[in-house]
Motif scaffolding. Sequence first.
Motif, PDB file in Angstrom:
ATOM      1  N   MET A 288       0.848  -1.189   0.000  1.00 40.57           N
ATOM      2  CA  MET A 288       0.000   0.000   0.000  1.00 40.57           C
ATOM      3  C   MET A 288       0.882   1.236   0.000  1.00 40.57           C
ATOM      4  N   THR A 289       0.319   2.340  -0.516  1.00 38.76           N
ATOM      5  CA  THR A 289       1.086   3.582  -0.585  1.00 38.76           C
ATOM      6  C   THR A 289       0.143   4.768  -0.491  1.00 38.76           C
ATOM      7  N   ASN A 290       0.650   5.862   0.063  1.00 44.34           N
ATOM      8  CA  ASN A 290      -0.098   7.128   0.087  1.00 44.34           C
ATOM      9  C   ASN A 290       0.563   8.159  -0.822  1.00 44.34           C
ATOM     10  N   ASP A 291       1.410   7.710  -1.755  1.00 48.29           N
ATOM     11  CA  ASP A 291       2.100   8.611  -2.679  1.00 48.29           C
ATOM     12  C   ASP A 291       1.068   9.376  -3.503  1.00 48.29           C
ATOM     13  N   GLU A 292       1.056  10.704  -3.352  1.00 47.54           N
ATOM     14  CA  GLU A 292       0.023  11.524  -3.978  1.00 47.54           C
ATOM     15  C   GLU A 292       0.112  11.481  -5.499  1.00 47.54           C
ATOM     16  N   ASN A 293       1.317  11.444  -6.041  1.00 45.01           N
ATOM     17  CA  ASN A 293       1.466  11.387  -7.495  1.00 45.01           C
ATOM     18  C   ASN A 293       0.886  10.093  -8.067  1.00 45.01           C
ATOM     19  N   LEU A 294       1.115   8.987  -7.367  1.00 45.62           N
ATOM     20  CA  LEU A 294       0.553   7.715  -7.817  1.00 45.62           C
ATOM     21  C   LEU A 294      -0.962   7.714  -7.716  1.00 45.62           C
ATOM     22  N   ILE A 295      -1.493   8.294  -6.637  1.00 46.46           N
ATOM     23  CA  ILE A 295      -2.942   8.348  -6.458  1.00 46.46           C
ATOM     24  C   ILE A 295      -3.584   9.174  -7.562  1.00 46.46           C
ATOM     25  N   VAL A 296      -2.982  10.319  -7.879  1.00 49.03           N
ATOM     26  CA  VAL A 296      -3.520  11.175  -8.947  1.00 49.03           C
ATOM     27  C   VAL A 296      -3.471  10.449 -10.291  1.00 49.03           C
ATOM     28  N   ALA A 297      -2.346   9.795 -10.583  1.00 52.34           N
ATOM     29  CA  ALA A 297      -2.211   9.064 -11.848  1.00 52.34           C
ATOM     30  C   ALA A 297      -3.206   7.916 -11.926  1.00 52.34           C
ATOM     31  N   PHE A 298      -3.402   7.213 -10.815  1.00 54.17           N
ATOM     32  CA  PHE A 298      -4.366   6.110 -10.773  1.00 54.17           C
ATOM     33  C   PHE A 298      -5.775   6.628 -11.029  1.00 54.17           C
ATOM     34  N   ARG A 299      -6.121   7.726 -10.374  1.00 55.59           N
ATOM     35  CA  ARG A 299      -7.470   8.289 -10.514  1.00 55.59           C
ATOM     36  C   ARG A 299      -7.702   8.814 -11.934  1.00 55.59           C
ATOM     37  N   ASP A 300      -6.680   9.455 -12.497  1.00 54.90           N
ATOM     38  CA  ASP A 300      -6.819  10.018 -13.844  1.00 54.90           C
ATOM     39  C   ASP A 300      -7.027   8.937 -14.894  1.00 54.90           C
ATOM     40  N   ASN A 301      -6.384   7.778 -14.698  1.00 58.08           N
ATOM     41  CA  ASN A 301      -6.420   6.726 -15.710  1.00 58.08           C
ATOM     42  C   ASN A 301      -7.492   5.681 -15.465  1.00 58.08           C
ATOM     43  N   LEU A 302      -8.193   5.750 -14.349  1.00 58.44           N
ATOM     44  CA  LEU A 302      -9.123   4.689 -13.981  1.00 58.44           C
ATOM     45  C   LEU A 302     -10.232   4.534 -15.006  1.00 58.44           C
ATOM     46  N   ASP A 303     -10.867   5.635 -15.391  1.00 54.41           N
ATOM     47  CA  ASP A 303     -11.973   5.558 -16.335  1.00 54.41           C
ATOM     48  C   ASP A 303     -11.512   5.062 -17.696  1.00 54.41           C
ATOM     49  N   LEU A 304     -10.337   5.533 -18.137  1.00 57.19           N
ATOM     50  CA  LEU A 304      -9.806   5.118 -19.431  1.00 57.19           C
ATOM     51  C   LEU A 304      -9.598   3.624 -19.490  1.00 57.19           C
ATOM     52  N   ASN A 305      -9.035   3.052 -18.406  1.00 60.57           N
ATOM     53  CA  ASN A 305      -8.705   1.639 -18.426  1.00 60.57           C
ATOM     54  C   ASN A 305      -9.914   0.741 -18.218  1.00 60.57           C
ATOM     55  N   GLN A 306     -11.044   1.309 -17.783  1.00 60.59           N
ATOM     56  CA  GLN A 306     -12.247   0.504 -17.622  1.00 60.59           C
ATOM     57  C   GLN A 306     -13.062   0.467 -18.910  1.00 60.59           C
ATOM     58  N   GLU A 307     -12.730   1.357 -19.878  1.00 62.97           N
ATOM     59  CA  GLU A 307     -13.462   1.366 -21.136  1.00 62.97           C
ATOM     60  C   GLU A 307     -13.039   0.180 -21.990  1.00 62.97           C
ATOM     61  N   SER A 308     -13.996  -0.371 -22.741  1.00 65.83           N
ATOM     62  CA  SER A 308     -13.681  -1.444 -23.660  1.00 65.83           C
ATOM     63  C   SER A 308     -14.720  -1.454 -24.755  1.00 65.83           C
ATOM     64  N   THR A 309     -14.295  -1.435 -26.009  1.00 69.93           N
ATOM     65  CA  THR A 309     -15.230  -1.332 -27.110  1.00 69.93           C
ATOM     66  C   THR A 309     -15.291  -2.581 -27.952  1.00 69.93           C
ATOM     67  N   GLY A 310     -14.445  -3.565 -27.664  1.00 71.00           N
ATOM     68  CA  GLY A 310     -14.451  -4.781 -28.444  1.00 71.00           C
ATOM     69  C   GLY A 310     -13.710  -4.673 -29.761  1.00 71.00           C
ATOM     70  N   GLN A 311     -13.007  -3.558 -30.013  1.00 72.42           N
ATOM     71  CA  GLN A 311     -12.274  -3.404 -31.258  1.00 72.42           C
ATOM     72  C   GLN A 311     -11.040  -4.300 -31.252  1.00 72.42           C
ATOM     73  N   GLU A 312     -10.756  -4.931 -32.386  1.00 73.68           N
ATOM     74  CA  GLU A 312      -9.605  -5.812 -32.486  1.00 73.68           C
ATOM     75  C   GLU A 312      -8.365  -5.084 -33.004  1.00 73.68           C
ATOM     76  N   TYR A 313      -8.582  -3.994 -33.750  1.00 71.46           N
ATOM     77  CA  TYR A 313      -7.457  -3.256 -34.305  1.00 71.46           C
ATOM     78  C   TYR A 313      -7.567  -1.776 -33.951  1.00 71.46           C
TER      79      TYR A 313
END
Length: 362
Positions: A288-313
Amino acid sequence: MMILDFGDIIANRITSTTVIDIIGELITIENVKEVKSNGSKRKLLEFELQDSNNIKLQCSLWGDYAVQVSQYIQKANSGIIIIVIQLAKTKPYGGKITITNALYASILINPDIPEVVDLKKSQIPTEKAYSIEGDFLLLTERKTLDEIREAREVCTCVTLATIQKIQTDYNWFYNACKKYQRKINAENGKFWCEKYNENARFVIPRYRVQVLVIDHTCTASFILFDHEAKQFIHKSAVELRERLTKEDDDDSFPQELDVLVKRKLLFKIQVSEFNLNQNWPVFSVSKMTNDENLIVAFRDNLDLNQESTGQEYFTNEAESTKKKDGLDNGSLSVTGDNEVKICSSDNITPCKRNLLESDVEH
């Protein structure tokens, strides 16, 4: 495919104008960063590979190669990751020989080819020395608390949550043998180390703090063990236990544990077979970590990485968020024309109970 030996590369037996093919297991990886190169800003991904002889080699990918490979690895589950770089070239950097992509290079991740199968067989599973950024942001699956509680498969994942309270219905430590620092049991007046099947001459307390955590989806119970708890308490369980004993207050929870409450942290946790088989919603924290930079990066990228469109290319950077479902067991091919193909690879309220083997460190 003519795979070049890492030893020949490090010994500088290859000229910088020669294009080569390499294959290795991913050992460490950093975040993608933006650097100035030849007067312009470019994306750079740095990582380290290891071959079948355990020789390590520094590598770097530039531009779309860096972005696309990083995005794929973020979605891959933990495990052995084999990277193949075709049409690579050597380059001196920082006094060492490194590998980088040539103009028309191809990068494959876990492709179903004999060389990858042979390398996987030769590798002994070990705890990789991933950077903290790589571990929390790139190489481990991300889940919300609700997704963790609904998990139906054994997995390791990272989540962002706040510790709401210490769950004082459960003890804050367990007794361990001093030699191996493993759980012990009392038998006929003696202490027995279960892990190594021998008598424990000296017994010490180690942290096992159960906390209630919360995020925007629900709550869950996490267990913090010795290394993780000491990051914030800054005292050992032995010190706290000795103080309580001197004060004749063995049954109290030490006030030093309160420093954990209200902290927002990134947790790397394990959903184990015990969690699944016993429907037990209490999860062990491995980091576990309380590193603020990691928390911000995790939060910023969370929505992007949960998206999935089924595209193969996808064929350009603007489309690079169109990733296919089910990357965990797949392979990735990145080619010089920026085309990426993802293909299939064959390849809360817990009840009170006694401390089980699954609840202590292994």
